[in-house]
Design an enzyme around this catalytic site. Structure first.
Site, PDB file in Angstrom:
ATOM      1  N   ASP A  59      -7.455  -5.713  -4.993  1.00 35.60           N
ATOM      2  CA  ASP A  59      -6.538  -5.940  -3.877  1.00 35.60           C
ATOM      3  C   ASP A  59      -6.584  -7.377  -3.370  1.00 35.60           C
ATOM      4  O   ASP A  59      -6.569  -7.632  -2.169  1.00 35.60           O
ATOM      5  CB  ASP A  59      -6.817  -4.966  -2.721  1.00 35.60           C
ATOM      6  CG  ASP A  59      -5.765  -5.075  -1.620  1.00 35.60           C
ATOM      7  OD1 ASP A  59      -4.571  -5.185  -1.956  1.00 35.60           O
ATOM      8  OD2 ASP A  59      -6.139  -5.086  -0.432  1.00 35.60           O
TER       9      ASP A  59
ATOM     10  N   GLU B  99       0.829  -1.209   0.000  1.00 34.89           N
ATOM     11  CA  GLU B  99       0.000   0.000   0.000  1.00 34.89           C
ATOM     12  C   GLU B  99       0.864   1.259   0.000  1.00 34.89           C
ATOM     13  O   GLU B  99       0.360   2.382   0.113  1.00 34.89           O
ATOM     14  CB  GLU B  99      -0.935  -0.004   1.215  1.00 34.89           C
ATOM     15  CG  GLU B  99      -2.174  -0.868   1.001  1.00 34.89           C
ATOM     16  CD  GLU B  99      -1.851  -2.324   0.718  1.00 34.89           C
ATOM     17  OE1 GLU B  99      -1.175  -2.964   1.551  1.00 34.89           O
ATOM     18  OE2 GLU B  99      -2.234  -2.819  -0.353  1.00 34.89           O
TER      19      GLU B  99
ATOM     20  N   ASN C 298      -0.625  -7.667  -3.846  1.00 36.45           N
ATOM     21  CA  ASN C 298      -1.237  -6.835  -4.881  1.00 36.45           C
ATOM     22  C   ASN C 298      -0.217  -5.946  -5.588  1.00 36.45           C
ATOM     23  O   ASN C 298       0.741  -5.489  -4.976  1.00 36.45           O
ATOM     24  CB  ASN C 298      -2.317  -5.945  -4.263  1.00 36.45           C
ATOM     25  CG  ASN C 298      -1.743  -4.965  -3.255  1.00 36.45           C
ATOM     26  OD1 ASN C 298      -1.307  -5.378  -2.187  1.00 36.45           O
ATOM     27  ND2 ASN C 298      -1.699  -3.684  -3.593  1.00 36.45           N
TER      28      ASN C 298
HETATM   29  O1  PQQ Z   1       0.456  -5.316   0.549  1.00 41.72           O
HETATM   30  C1  PQQ Z   1       1.037  -5.437   1.630  1.00 41.72           C
HETATM   31  O2  PQQ Z   1       2.254  -5.262   1.807  1.00 41.72           O
HETATM   32  C2  PQQ Z   1       0.217  -5.890   2.749  1.00 41.72           C
HETATM   33  C3  PQQ Z   1       0.752  -6.082   4.012  1.00 41.72           C
HETATM   34  C4  PQQ Z   1      -0.051  -6.576   5.030  1.00 41.72           C
HETATM   35  C5  PQQ Z   1       0.636  -6.803   6.324  1.00 41.72           C
HETATM   36  O3  PQQ Z   1       1.876  -6.731   6.303  1.00 41.72           O
HETATM   37  O4  PQQ Z   1       0.035  -7.057   7.345  1.00 41.72           O
HETATM   38  C6  PQQ Z   1      -1.415  -6.847   4.739  1.00 41.72           C
HETATM   39  C7  PQQ Z   1      -1.869  -6.605   3.434  1.00 41.72           C
HETATM   40  N1  PQQ Z   1      -1.071  -6.119   2.487  1.00 41.72           N
HETATM   41  C8  PQQ Z   1      -3.211  -6.888   3.032  1.00 41.72           C
HETATM   42  O5  PQQ Z   1      -3.570  -6.678   1.867  1.00 41.72           O
HETATM   43  C9  PQQ Z   1      -4.103  -7.460   3.940  1.00 41.72           C
HETATM   44  O6  PQQ Z   1      -5.234  -7.805   3.616  1.00 41.72           O
HETATM   45  C10 PQQ Z   1      -3.666  -7.656   5.267  1.00 41.72           C
HETATM   46  C11 PQQ Z   1      -4.343  -8.167   6.358  1.00 41.72           C
HETATM   47  C12 PQQ Z   1      -3.439  -8.170   7.356  1.00 41.72           C
HETATM   48  C13 PQQ Z   1      -3.639  -8.632   8.722  1.00 41.72           C
HETATM   49  O7  PQQ Z   1      -2.628  -8.990   9.334  1.00 41.72           O
HETATM   50  O8  PQQ Z   1      -4.788  -8.657   9.179  1.00 41.72           O
HETATM   51  N2  PQQ Z   1      -2.259  -7.688   6.924  1.00 41.72           N
HETATM   52  C14 PQQ Z   1      -2.374  -7.368   5.642  1.00 41.72           C
END
Ligand code: PQQ
Ligand code: PQQ
Lengths: 589, 589
Positions: free
Chosen positions: B307, B181, B265
């Site tokens: 995403d 992100e 993503n």
């Molecule tokens: O694109 C990324 O680098 C990234 C990192 C993370 C993260 O590190 O927790 C999540 C997501 N995306 C993501 O899309 C996502 O749905 C998500 C859920 C969680 C969580 O721990 O509940 N982390 C993340």
């Protein structure tokens, strides 16, 4: 609940709730502060089978004192600063019915002496009374959590804060104040339950109009206190920043129409800066709840030299004493003496050490004809006044934490025994000169604390006490101070929590350990019990902190930080970490 | 432990620990990510008698993902930021043997997309590997908690952070990165266990020298990927900020010497800003663990418009498929499809919806001769690309959280069934144009989420899945997403946690609920089991948070905050509050 009840019916309802062992409507269980429950489904024979029934995290990290309340099908859970209140539905697995989260200025945190604790909400008149850290007193609708009214009791910018629960009595709510380490002058204020207006305020010191004393009718050990007794033993205007705060527990005798509470240390901790007895700091007050007028007082530690706040709870019992039925008041003071008084007259009946290591005094003069009647004899070696400013007085027992601090004791009418969570800690104390600035620490002493030497090595005991003889019946050594409140039950079980996090159940007669369970964090909350759907539950908040746990709670590591408590309790981090949660126990189905 | 073991013996020791059902040495339980335990003291017949044995508060409030480890007599417990590690003595009631608390710049907090979670430490070579939020990788002496070495994997000022566990393999530690992100270009890095030096790094996109791809030998669905496949489907330099981060779970097949993981993503969430397939975001990678070279890849969601990060775990099983023993890889993707592949060749065997509400695609083209072989057919109505920028595409199922997010599934070889914690949530998605600034959010879409319409009203299901047929066997509706990892055991019990805070045990064959208990806070941790002193324990971290719980965790209330998750999960606060704690269960003595 929609409208306020009439005074009489609200009063009756609360008394009925308090008398109903299925509920727990005020923090102290009852007005007598006995912390005794008639529930007997859990007994000394089956308590070993206890299980965790459910749990609830409060979302707040620092020290969790007090206990949940149960009124009907609802449990009310409070937290330390920011003083969140949850109403949980006991019919629906503890679902959150409402949550009230006050907005408070975090500037109050550094002016709280001994962690951001809060000893809990109280129920009355369909309302939940929340007294916030910043001294805002809020009446919440018990059904909806909506604010009914809100008033401010003090001013945190001057060091006035709150940690105590309030006591709802008749049509009033009794409200104390903290800040003895900031030169706050203590007071007890009665607010009208209906709208939060002030009914009366009695200060701990000041002219008679402030202390609500009658020079002739208010007595100290049977003698009239005389005119302006609240200024007469102070130099100049020192009484205006004289401490004697009221942050402990309050009790009430409906028949005598009197409430009881104790006042804290005189400010500063450097005794050389405040010559005189510093009345009425360190004093048990008996006040008329309608008018606030003091009926009697008893100063336990005149001219304090050790920070032995007199705020610990007054436990009211009707017992035989010397062959007579007496209305007694029993009080385990910070100074290490267990006092028994006649609560009608204020007569002193017993004053004995409830930890044998207490060494600052040889005892209280019990000779009514003596000039020093009712006064503790101070041992010169341990007198920080006599040793003087900038001199380190060493080996004083107990430490400033007292042989007991805020952690309340319990009393079982079945065994006629008091169950007392205690500290077994001594100290070095070096007073130094300070000047007063509003809202700044006004402490004036450097302390260090350590386990009582030449003893079992631990920092606490859980004891059984005979208040008529002034004798320890049995004593359970504990690694750390027992900073949790006790509960006695008709099942002949006594419960308490430990700083490592154990909930323990012991035999009320023998003290034998019957059950223990390690809750998520160190326990400084008070054990309570209730029943719901014909099942008895025992509940306790864990969440280490308080003065003993201030090192963990505030992230302090320098041994003399936290007013001297950090060093002594450093090993706590080997056993537990922060985190507020409720653990509820029951027998298996 | 004093010195590092030789590579071979360290490797052997870890494999032995992993194979020993009494222990739990890496987060995934084993390299295959099956999360299956041979322990069978707790069975479907006695699990109803389960009790809480002990508990431990972590001292940290926000979302607690991952699980404790057990190596010998020591349990290792981690926390979210600030990423504290505790070593607890199982022989002494969980006493703290050591605690490691890194100092981290809190500026990392706002660049973590989805709460300050951490999916846990790993054991290897006498060390505990901690990968901090700020991407510092630390090797701690498992006995003492002392730092053996420490390296920095990324730069939080550019939005590079960490939430994933590392995977120790042979003499290396496999390390991912977060920040999709924030336009971070994802990579997998192998550090040498002995000293923390880099062995290899393979990026998700970029020239072949970055992606560690051989144009001829690396295959996609059986075909060579061709030269610079990691830049060829991007416009200009967009791949440099192209996302494809590696924040999920990693698995490893010792026989094939391959590791498996998925990429996230492509950045930004506005598909119009990055024409092309955006290879190799959203891709399953099979890499040689010694060299890092990619053997095969499979892109599940070319040119993502929703995403649907492809990072969920790859579960390795040896099963019969179409009458043949095959080395399978099963993966429940965010995009709502459950994939089964041959993990040696990368051949696609099954791709079926594991939630019937999935509507953005009609399914994957399984015709090997087709031009669109292996590609999902996109439904125009739910194509945020086709609907265009600044248009709100509504009713897309699943939401950006996917039908499953990080919460790992379990597999029981006894039942040959996968147990999958899922989300049952749909969304509206409105892409908008953004520009890239290092360290600033690079999101470009406004989302709102809600329970799948016309279904059971809840936001989750816990399902049993047949990976060879691509069929749901049974499904348990849940009020909220099941954000906790599952555990299957030889006792024919499957465990999982719920966002309200229940630990649940169900029958592995039928899904019938056998036990539930309400832990202090919502569960987003993964259930694990171990045995100590001949007793089987089940342990889980509670502490609500993660993307689903971001409203509670970060104190957000605006429905579209938290990347759109706040609104959908607002009701969570009716059930639970923050607070990290471990709850350990066992049968009565
Ligand atoms: O694109 C990324 O680098 C990234 C990192 C993370 C993260 O590190 O927790 C999540 C997501 N995306 C993501 O899309 C996502 O749905 C998500 C859920 C969680 C969580 O721990 O509940 N982390 C993340
Ligand atoms: O003088 C005061 O106003 C004052 C206030 C408080 C408080 O409000 O918690 C404590 C004390 N003093 C004190 O002396 C003390 O030992 C103490 C312990 C605790 C605690 O909750 O652990 N509070 C306080």
């Amino acid at each position: 609940f929609a409208a306020s009840m009439t005074t009489a019916s609200a009063n009756e309802e609360l008394q009925k709730l308090i008398d109903d062992p299925n509920q727990w409507a005020i923090q102290t269980g009852d007005y007598a502060n006995q912390r005794y429950s008639e529930l007997d489904q859990i007994t000394k024979d089956n308590v070993g089978d206890l299980q965790v029934a459910w749990t609830f995290s409060t979302g707040v990290l620092r020290g969790h004192e007090g206990s949940p309340l149960v009124v009907g099908d609802v449990m009310y859970v409070h937290t330390p600063f920011p003083n969140v209140v949850y109403a949980l539905d006991l019919n629906d697995d503890g679902k959150v019915l409402w949550k009230y989260e006050p907005k408070q200025n975090p500037d109050v945190i550094p002016v709280m002496c001994c962690d951001t604790v809060y000893r809990g909400v109280a129920y009355g008149d369909g309302k939940i009374f929340l007294h916030q850290a910043d001294t805002t007193l809020v009446a919440l609708d018990a059904k909806t959590g909506e604010v009914v009214w809100s008033v401010k009791n003090g001013d945190p910018s001057k060091g006035e804060t709150n940690t105590a629960t309030v006591m709802p009595v008749k049509d009033k709510v009794m409200v104390g104040i903290s800040g003895g380490e900031f030169g706050v002058r203590g007071s007890m204020t009665a607010y009208n339950m209906s709208d939060g207006s002030v009914a009366w305020r009695g200060y701990s010191m000041g002219p008679d109009s402030d202390t609500l004393m009658d020079p002739e009718k208010t007595t100290h050990l049977g003698e009239p206190v005389g005119k302006d007794s609240g200024t007469a033993t102070w130099e100049g205007d020192q009484w205006k920043i004289g401490g004697g705060t009221t942050w402990g527990w309050f009790s009430y005798d409906p028949d005598l129409n009197l409430m009881y509470y104790g006042t804290g240390n005189p400010s500063t901790w450097n005794p050389a800066q405040r010559p005189g007895d510093n009345r009425w700091s360190m004093t048990i007050f008996a006040r008329d709840v309608d008018t606030g007028m003091a009926k009697w007082v008893y100063q336990m530690t005149p001219h304090d030299e050790w920070d032995y706040d007199g705020v610990n709870e007054m436990i009211l019992t009707d017992q035989e004493f010397d062959g007579q039925e007496r209305k007694l008041l029993t009080h385990f003071d910070r100074n290490g003496l267990g006092y028994t008084l006649d609560r009608e007259s204020g007569e002193l009946l017993v004053a004995e050490k409830y930890d044998p290591v207490v060494n600052w005094t040889t005892g209280v003069d019990m000779d009514e004809t003596s000039d020093t009647y009712g006064r503790p004899a101070v041992v010169a070696d341990y007198s920080t006044e006599q040793n003087g400013e900038d001199v380190n007085s060493t080996g004083i027992c107990p430490s400033a934490l007292g042989t007991k601090d805020q952690q309340p004791a319990a009393y079982s009418p079945k065994t006629q025994t008091f169950y007392v969570p205690t500290n077994h800690v001594c100290m070095d104390y070096e007073p130094f000169r300070v000047s007063y600035t509003a809202g700044q620490p006004y402490v004036g002493a450097t302390l260090s604390m350590y386990p009582a030497p030449d003893s079992h090595g631990g920092m606490g005991n859980f004891i059984a006490w005979d208040n008529t003889k002034g004798e320890i019946k049995w004593s359970i050594p504990e690694k750390f101070s027992v900073w949790s409140g006790a509960l006695a039950t008709a099942g002949d079980v006594v419960f308490y929590g430990t700083l490592e996090g154990y909930l323990k159940a012991v035999d009320a007669e023998t003290g034998d350990e019957l059950y223990k369970f390690k809750t998520p964090s160190g326990i400084i909350g008070n054990v309570m019990t209730y029943s719901h759907g014909d099942k008895q539950y025992v509940a306790v908040l864990s969440g280490v902190g308080g003065w003993a746990g201030i090192g963990l709670a505030a992230g302090l590591t320098n041994p003399t930080e936290g007013l001297g408590a950090v060093g002594g309790y450093a090993a706590l981090s080997d056993y537990t970490a922060l985190g507020g949660s409720l653990t509820v126990f029951a027998l298996p189905n």
